[in-house]
Write a protein that holds these residues in place. Structure first.
Motif, short mmCIF file in Angstrom:
data_model
loop_
_atom_site.label_atom_id
_atom_site.label_comp_id
_atom_site.label_asym_id
_atom_site.label_seq_id
_atom_site.Cartn_x
_atom_site.Cartn_y
_atom_site.Cartn_z
N PHE A 96 0.83 -1.20 0.00
CA PHE A 96 0.00 0.00 0.00
C PHE A 96 0.87 1.26 0.00
N ALA A 97 1.87 1.29 0.89
CA ALA A 97 2.74 2.47 1.01
C ALA A 97 3.57 2.69 -0.25
N ALA A 98 4.08 1.62 -0.83
CA ALA A 98 4.88 1.75 -2.05
C ALA A 98 4.02 2.33 -3.17
N ALA A 99 2.80 1.85 -3.30
CA ALA A 99 1.90 2.38 -4.34
C ALA A 99 1.61 3.86 -4.11
N GLN A 100 1.39 4.25 -2.86
CA GLN A 100 1.12 5.65 -2.55
C GLN A 100 2.35 6.52 -2.84
N ALA A 101 3.52 6.02 -2.49
CA ALA A 101 4.76 6.78 -2.72
C ALA A 101 4.99 7.00 -4.22
N ARG A 102 4.83 5.94 -4.99
CA ARG A 102 5.01 6.06 -6.44
C ARG A 102 3.97 7.01 -7.04
N ARG A 103 2.73 6.90 -6.58
CA ARG A 103 1.66 7.75 -7.09
C ARG A 103 1.93 9.22 -6.80
N ARG A 104 2.64 9.49 -5.71
CA ARG A 104 2.92 10.86 -5.32
C ARG A 104 4.28 11.35 -5.83
N GLY A 105 4.91 10.56 -6.70
CA GLY A 105 6.11 11.02 -7.38
C GLY A 105 7.44 10.63 -6.77
N MET A 106 7.47 9.74 -5.79
CA MET A 106 8.75 9.31 -5.22
C MET A 106 9.50 8.49 -6.26
N SER A 107 10.78 8.77 -6.40
CA SER A 107 11.58 8.04 -7.37
C SER A 107 11.72 6.58 -6.96
N GLU A 108 11.89 5.73 -7.93
CA GLU A 108 12.04 4.30 -7.67
C GLU A 108 13.25 4.04 -6.77
N ASP A 109 14.32 4.82 -6.93
CA ASP A 109 15.51 4.67 -6.09
C ASP A 109 15.21 4.94 -4.62
N ALA A 110 14.29 5.86 -4.34
CA ALA A 110 13.98 6.23 -2.96
C ALA A 110 12.95 5.32 -2.31
N VAL A 111 12.16 4.61 -3.10
CA VAL A 111 11.09 3.78 -2.56
C VAL A 111 11.64 2.70 -1.62
N GLY A 112 12.76 2.10 -1.94
CA GLY A 112 13.34 1.05 -1.09
C GLY A 112 13.65 1.55 0.31
#
Length: 137
Positions: free
Chosen positions: A30-46
């Motif tokens: 859930f959090a990863a999807a929200q982060a990506r939806r809000r523009g967090m870079s893939e490098d920062a998601v981890g």
């Protein structure tokens, strides 16, 4: 943002999820999807997920059996709040600012989360414990 450039209140933009220990994989998804939806870079998601997992795990293993995750953006950062009903935690000093002892096998969660986030605030009171983290996007 509205036509005047004012961001909507948190209540309008926040996404919530109530969870227990068994739900931690769902929390991360859930959090990863929200982060990506809000523009967090893939490098920062981890790093974001490591920090969130530490705090969420603490909430449901030390605080209460159920906890709540809220995620919203404030224009420049993704804000994450994890709340549990635990009121017995009385940390010395500022939580997350003291590194764990050498060879520690526990007690690293808030320290790691603070290192991976732009800001971390932890408060315990009559209504439970809330940890709020900010992640730049």
């Amino acid at each position: 943002m509205n036509e005047d450039g004012v961001p909507p209140p948190v209540a309008e933009t926040a996404k919530d999820l109530t969870f227990s220990l068994a739900d931690l994989p769902d929390v991360r998804e859930f959090a990863a999807a929200q982060a990506r939806r809000r523009g967090m870079s893939e490098d920062a998601v981890g790093d974001f997920l490591v920090a969130l997992n530490e705090v969420a795990t603490n909430a449901v293993t030390h605080g209460s059996t159920k906890a709540r995750l809220r995620i919203w953006d404030d224009g420049e950062a993704l804000v994450v709040e994890v709340h549990d009903d635990g009121r017995q935690w009385h940390p010395e000093g500022t939580p997350g600012h003291t590194p764990p002892r050498e060879n520690a096998t526990s007690g690293m969660g808030l320290w790691v989360a603070r290192l991976l986030s732009a800001d971390l605030d932890a408060r315990t009171g009559a209504n439970g414990t809330t940890v709020t983290m900010r992640f730049l996007v």
